[in-house]
Design a protein around this motif. Structure first.
Motif, PDB file in Angstrom:
ATOM      1  N   PHE A 163       0.958  -1.370   0.041  1.00 43.98           N
ATOM      2  CA  PHE A 163      -0.051   0.033   0.183  1.00 43.98           C
ATOM      3  C   PHE A 163       0.951   1.097  -0.015  1.00 43.98           C
ATOM      4  O   PHE A 163       0.677   2.317  -0.627  1.00 43.98           O
ATOM      5  CB  PHE A 163      -0.975  -0.050   1.200  1.00 43.98           C
ATOM      6  N   ILE A 164       1.890   1.175   0.522  1.00 38.78           N
ATOM      7  CA  ILE A 164       2.863   2.401   1.025  1.00 38.78           C
ATOM      8  C   ILE A 164       3.192   2.837  -0.364  1.00 38.78           C
ATOM      9  O   ILE A 164       3.538   4.242  -0.770  1.00 38.78           O
ATOM     10  CB  ILE A 164       3.981   2.110   1.993  1.00 38.78           C
TER      11      ILE A 164
ATOM     12  N   VAL B 162       0.940   5.215  -1.720  1.00 38.60           N
ATOM     13  CA  VAL B 162       0.705   6.730  -1.038  1.00 38.60           C
ATOM     14  C   VAL B 162       2.132   7.261  -1.824  1.00 38.60           C
ATOM     15  O   VAL B 162       1.935   8.797  -1.787  1.00 38.60           O
ATOM     16  CB  VAL B 162       0.754   6.384   0.399  1.00 38.60           C
TER      17      VAL B 162
ATOM     18  N   VAL C 294       1.135   8.800  -4.703  1.00 37.12           N
ATOM     19  CA  VAL C 294       0.501  10.021  -4.691  1.00 37.12           C
ATOM     20  C   VAL C 294       1.117  11.302  -4.215  1.00 37.12           C
ATOM     21  O   VAL C 294       0.981  12.554  -4.700  1.00 37.12           O
ATOM     22  CB  VAL C 294      -0.820   9.807  -3.626  1.00 37.12           C
ATOM     23  N   THR C 295       2.101  10.950  -3.260  1.00 34.15           N
ATOM     24  CA  THR C 295       2.936  12.153  -2.922  1.00 34.15           C
ATOM     25  C   THR C 295       3.634  12.868  -4.013  1.00 34.15           C
ATOM     26  O   THR C 295       3.847  14.212  -3.813  1.00 34.15           O
ATOM     27  CB  THR C 295       3.919  11.781  -1.816  1.00 34.15           C
TER      28      THR C 295
ATOM     29  N   ASP D 106      15.133   5.405   7.809  1.00 31.94           N
ATOM     30  CA  ASP D 106      14.206   5.051   8.853  1.00 31.94           C
ATOM     31  C   ASP D 106      13.044   6.317   8.898  1.00 31.94           C
ATOM     32  O   ASP D 106      11.905   5.908   9.095  1.00 31.94           O
ATOM     33  CB  ASP D 106      14.667   4.777  10.270  1.00 31.94           C
ATOM     34  N   PHE D 107      13.240   7.252   8.536  1.00 33.51           N
ATOM     35  CA  PHE D 107      12.319   8.549   8.616  1.00 33.51           C
ATOM     36  C   PHE D 107      11.540   8.601   7.416  1.00 33.51           C
ATOM     37  O   PHE D 107      10.739   9.685   7.437  1.00 33.51           O
ATOM     38  CB  PHE D 107      12.994   9.754   9.316  1.00 33.51           C
TER      39      PHE D 107
ATOM     40  N   ILE E 149       9.365   7.412   5.237  1.00 38.52           N
ATOM     41  CA  ILE E 149       7.867   7.460   5.098  1.00 38.52           C
ATOM     42  C   ILE E 149       7.234   8.597   6.140  1.00 38.52           C
ATOM     43  O   ILE E 149       6.327   9.158   5.633  1.00 38.52           O
ATOM     44  CB  ILE E 149       7.322   6.004   5.492  1.00 38.52           C
ATOM     45  N   LEU E 150       7.803   8.691   7.168  1.00 40.08           N
ATOM     46  CA  LEU E 150       7.209   9.628   8.101  1.00 40.08           C
ATOM     47  C   LEU E 150       7.371  11.210   7.200  1.00 40.08           C
ATOM     48  O   LEU E 150       6.452  11.880   7.346  1.00 40.08           O
ATOM     49  CB  LEU E 150       8.188   9.722   9.401  1.00 40.08           C
TER      50      LEU E 150
ATOM     51  N   TYR F  57       7.549  11.736   4.042  1.00 43.21           N
ATOM     52  CA  TYR F  57       6.600  11.676   2.958  1.00 43.21           C
ATOM     53  C   TYR F  57       5.208  12.056   3.553  1.00 43.21           C
ATOM     54  O   TYR F  57       4.685  13.151   3.081  1.00 43.21           O
ATOM     55  CB  TYR F  57       6.403  10.341   2.448  1.00 43.21           C
ATOM     56  N   GLY F  58       4.909  11.465   4.681  1.00 42.07           N
ATOM     57  CA  GLY F  58       3.515  11.841   5.253  1.00 42.07           C
ATOM     58  C   GLY F  58       3.416  13.486   5.615  1.00 42.07           C
ATOM     59  O   GLY F  58       2.391  13.885   5.306  1.00 42.07           O
ATOM     60  N   ILE F  59       4.305  13.955   6.344  1.00 38.23           N
ATOM     61  CA  ILE F  59       4.477  15.378   6.692  1.00 38.23           C
ATOM     62  C   ILE F  59       4.545  16.233   5.584  1.00 38.23           C
ATOM     63  O   ILE F  59       3.751  17.366   5.474  1.00 38.23           O
ATOM     64  CB  ILE F  59       5.778  15.633   7.621  1.00 38.23           C
TER      65      ILE F  59
ATOM     66  N   ILE G 264       3.218  15.618   2.534  1.00 36.43           N
ATOM     67  CA  ILE G 264       1.741  15.673   1.903  1.00 36.43           C
ATOM     68  C   ILE G 264       0.735  16.551   2.685  1.00 36.43           C
ATOM     69  O   ILE G 264       0.276  17.475   2.227  1.00 36.43           O
ATOM     70  CB  ILE G 264       1.110  14.361   2.245  1.00 36.43           C
TER      71      ILE G 264
END
Lengths: 307, 384
Positions: free
Chosen positions: B311-312, B315, B318-319, B351-352, B354-355, B357-359, B361
């Motif tokens: 799934f990631i 996303v 999308v980012t 390690d960070f 995906i975190l 990426y979320g921020i 977006i």
């Protein structure tokens, strides 16, 4: 017969979890017309709260001093409250700024928020990518009844869920705040004109929804004996599916949707040969079937679009 | 008059070459401190460009007037990339991955950007293309080139299937369907035995063209280019092709229709637009792009497993579209390149990833929803 009864009990338990998550989705959708895609992750935070609280209790020696029937409800209450606060905080920071923006924005933003929550959990626990052992907070005794195995912890879970859901319905039907929530979900602008504080009401729905979701997270942890940072993704999608099957925005629909999903999953695992790994697939197929043939769900009202 | 054109052409070559050299230097820097300095420098140039109107006008006019020449020189520069990074195949690998994600992002842009239909199943079409061609190549020795078509078409069929629910549903419901479809494909890939289960498919043969295997280095003009260069040129052609398709579609009736649906679905329907059909078309084209990218990926890496299509990945794509600028073909490609190269440059903070990426977006949606490179208004010239 006993086999079917046993599976029914399992389905009921699974249904409880989905119902608790779906109630959150329905509350939020009613209040703001948004789908909070990271709600599942907020719910799993409840389980991680228990993990932390249990660790703290152990560290200060409270486990040895207080009996579990006092300590466990206290921990669950604190976890519920904290998760509720976190949910409210997310509403303020991530959902509220998009109140007047196109729908797509809040959708993508909440999916991204779910990612942020999952990664934060993963990074803040040692070996966060691995499953964490969930503390055994409920008694492990079980007894036979007409050939059906009943576990005491499952009974407690079931009882608690019914109690909390009834409490929530009472709150929504009988109190002033509940009336406000219902009013906002019917028509936000009209409610605002009647002097209802929209921000406070929305915050309240997020507090209730997230707190109930925390119970769902704890259930998932207690049922599987482990929790993992990414369980919230599946939990959220399932909870949303339950809400859609029942009728999005209708809080009673959550119960029906949750039970249907629970039944489909347990019976697919039990009675379809080799179906165990594919339970999620069956559940999603049911949801897609519903979306194609009855998009408004079982209890939902048909919405007509206006220009 | 001719000398003026010549002068402008030289200026153009200069500008493009300087940027290319800066980019190459940036790619070859591995010290975190220097990388940060480089990025600050790029941001500074960007800001200067937005503030200093005169320079912007001069440069945009330059590019507009000598459009064909500018793109030709750009192509020449890009073709030299394997020569520049000859000694470090890793850098070419990054470029190949950036190209793959550019194709995925371009595909998604038809939906997310042009039509405003959210699709979280990009990873699924990517995976279907990869698995289809890999299985065909491993079991039936079907060549990569045929697999490319079959992978793309199968993924496109999946897109059609995914598009069917969109006849009845939209918005939240449709995104639920796409998420569910993505998860279904992922679960099936893990549990089927004939796809290798969680272990995936190893030993996927590399493609070959006119007797030249893509696993061998290229010998050209006395240079020996690492084997990744084969894929670099392949991806270069594919991205170029996708770019042309995307550009043409954007400027065609179809692109205009998609935009109309984005602006107001009901109004579009009132004007006689078959909304469902155009949405399904967007799904199919997106899935085709995904399938093609998946095919190239599986043959390039030689090993695929369900984890590559989780799934990631959806996303992340999308980012890329949101960061680059929805509906802007150039912006989307920039988004894909930025989000592929930067994580590689900051490997220490892997390690960070995906975190972050979320921020990205959430902040982009909040403060700059049009993306880094916003789409301009459509301009129509008056005839005669």
């Amino acid at each position: 017969m006993a086999e079917i009864a046993q599976q029914l009990i399992n389905a009921l338990l699974l249904g409880c979890t989905y119902t608790l998550i779906a109630i959150g989705f329905n509350l939020f959708f009613g209040a703001l017309n948004v789908v909070h895609f990271s709600h599942g992750d907020v719910c799993i935070l409840g389980a991680f709260m228990i993990l932390i609280l249990y660790g703290v209790a152990k560290w200060i020696g409270a486990i040895a001093v207080f009996p579990p029937f006092l300590l466990v409800p206290l921990m669950i209450l604190i976890a519920m409250f904290l998760t509720g606060l976190i949910g409210t905080f997310f509403e303020r920071v991530v959902i509220k700024p998009f109140r007047y923006a196109p729908l797509l924005m809040v959708l993508v933003a909440t999916v991204a928020l779910g990612m942020v929550i999952r990664e934060t959990v993963r990074l803040s626990f040692p070996h966060g990518s691995n499953p964490q052992i969930f503390p055994r907070i409920l008694p492990a005794t079980s007894f036979q009844w007409h050939g059906v195995l009943l576990r005491l912890d499952n009974l407690i879970i079931f009882g608690t869920t019914i109690f909390l859901i009834s409490l929530m319905f009472l709150f929504i039907q009988k109190t002033r705040m509940g009336a406000a929530i219902r009013a906002v979900s019917q028509d936000t602008e009209a409610a605002a004109m009647m002097g209802i504080n929209i921000d406070r009401t929305v915050a309240m729905t997020f507090l209730i929804g997230s707190a109930l979701g925390a119970i769902a997270g704890i259930l998932i942890g207690a049922y599987n004996n482990i929790i993992r940072f990414d369980m919230g993704l599946m939990g959220g999608v399932k909870g949303f599916s339950a809400a859609v099957v029942g009728g999005l925005g209708n809080v009673y629909g959550a119960i029906i949707g949750g039970l249907i999903l629970g039944l489909v999953e347990t019976f697919a695992a039990a009675f379809i040969p080799g179906g165990t790994p594919y339970t999620d697939v069956f559940a999603f197929l049911v949801v897609i079937f519903f979306l194609i043939f009855k998009p408004s769900g079982i209890l939902g009202e048909k919405v007509y679009e206006k220009v | 008059m001719r000398s003026r054109t010549l002068g402008r052409a030289i200026l153009l070559i200069g500008v493009e070459t300087i940027f290319f050299i800066l980019f190459a230097a940036f790619m070859m820097t591995f010290d975190t401190m220097k990388i940060v300095l480089f990025i600050l420098f790029f941001i500074g140039i960007g800001l200067l460009f937005t503030k200093w109107d005169r320079a912007r006008h001069v440069l945009t006019n330059l590019f507009k007037e000598l459009k064909i020449f500018a793109s030709l020189w750009f192509v020449v520069l890009l073709l030299t990339v394997p020569f520049v990074f000859q000694s470090s195949p890793y850098l070419i690998h990054i470029c190949v991955m950036a190209g793959l994600f550019a194709i995925l992002a371009l595909g998604l842009n038809f939906q997310l950007g042009s039509t405003n239909v959210v699709n979280f199943a990009t990873a699924a079409s990517y995976g279907i293309g990869a698995y289809a061609s890999a299985l065909l190549a491993v079991h039936f020795h079907i060549s990569f080139w045929l697999g490319l078509l079959i992978g793309g078409s199968l993924a496109s069929l999946f897109g059609l299937l995914l598009g069917i629910p969109c006849m009845k549903t939209k918005d939240y419901y449709l995104s639920l369907v796409t998420i569910a479809f993505g998860l279904i494909i992922y679960i099936l890939l893990i549990n089927f035995t004939w796809t290798g289960g969680p272990n995936g498919i190893p030993n996927i043969p590399p493609p070959s063209l006119l007797g030249h295997s893509f696993k061998d280095p290229i010998h050209l003009l006395g240079y020996q280019l690492p084997f990744q260069s084969n894929y670099y040129y392949l991806i270069f052609i594919l991205v170029g092709g996708s770019l042309v398709v995307a550009h043409r579609l954007h400027h065609s009736r179809v692109g205009l229709t998609w935009n109309a649906i984005r602006e107001d679905e009901i109004a579009a329907r009132c004007h006689g637009i078959d909304v469902t059909w155009y949405k399904i078309l967007a799904f199919c084209i997106d899935a085709f792009f995904g399938g093609v990218a998946g095919t190239v990926y599986s043959h390039y890496i030689g090993f695929i497993s369900p984890e590559n299509f989780a799934f990631i990945v959806s996303v992340v794509v999308v980012t890329m579209v949101i960061l680059g600028g929805m509906d802007n073909v150039f912006g989307v490609i920039m988004g894909a390149i930025l989000l592929t190269i930067l994580p590689e440059k900051f490997r220490a903070f892997e390690d960070f990833r995906i975190l972050i990426y979320g921020i990205i977006i959430i902040t982009m949606l909040r403060f700059r929803p049009q993306g880094l490179f916003p789409q301009k208004m459509r301009i129509y010239k008056k005839n005669g």
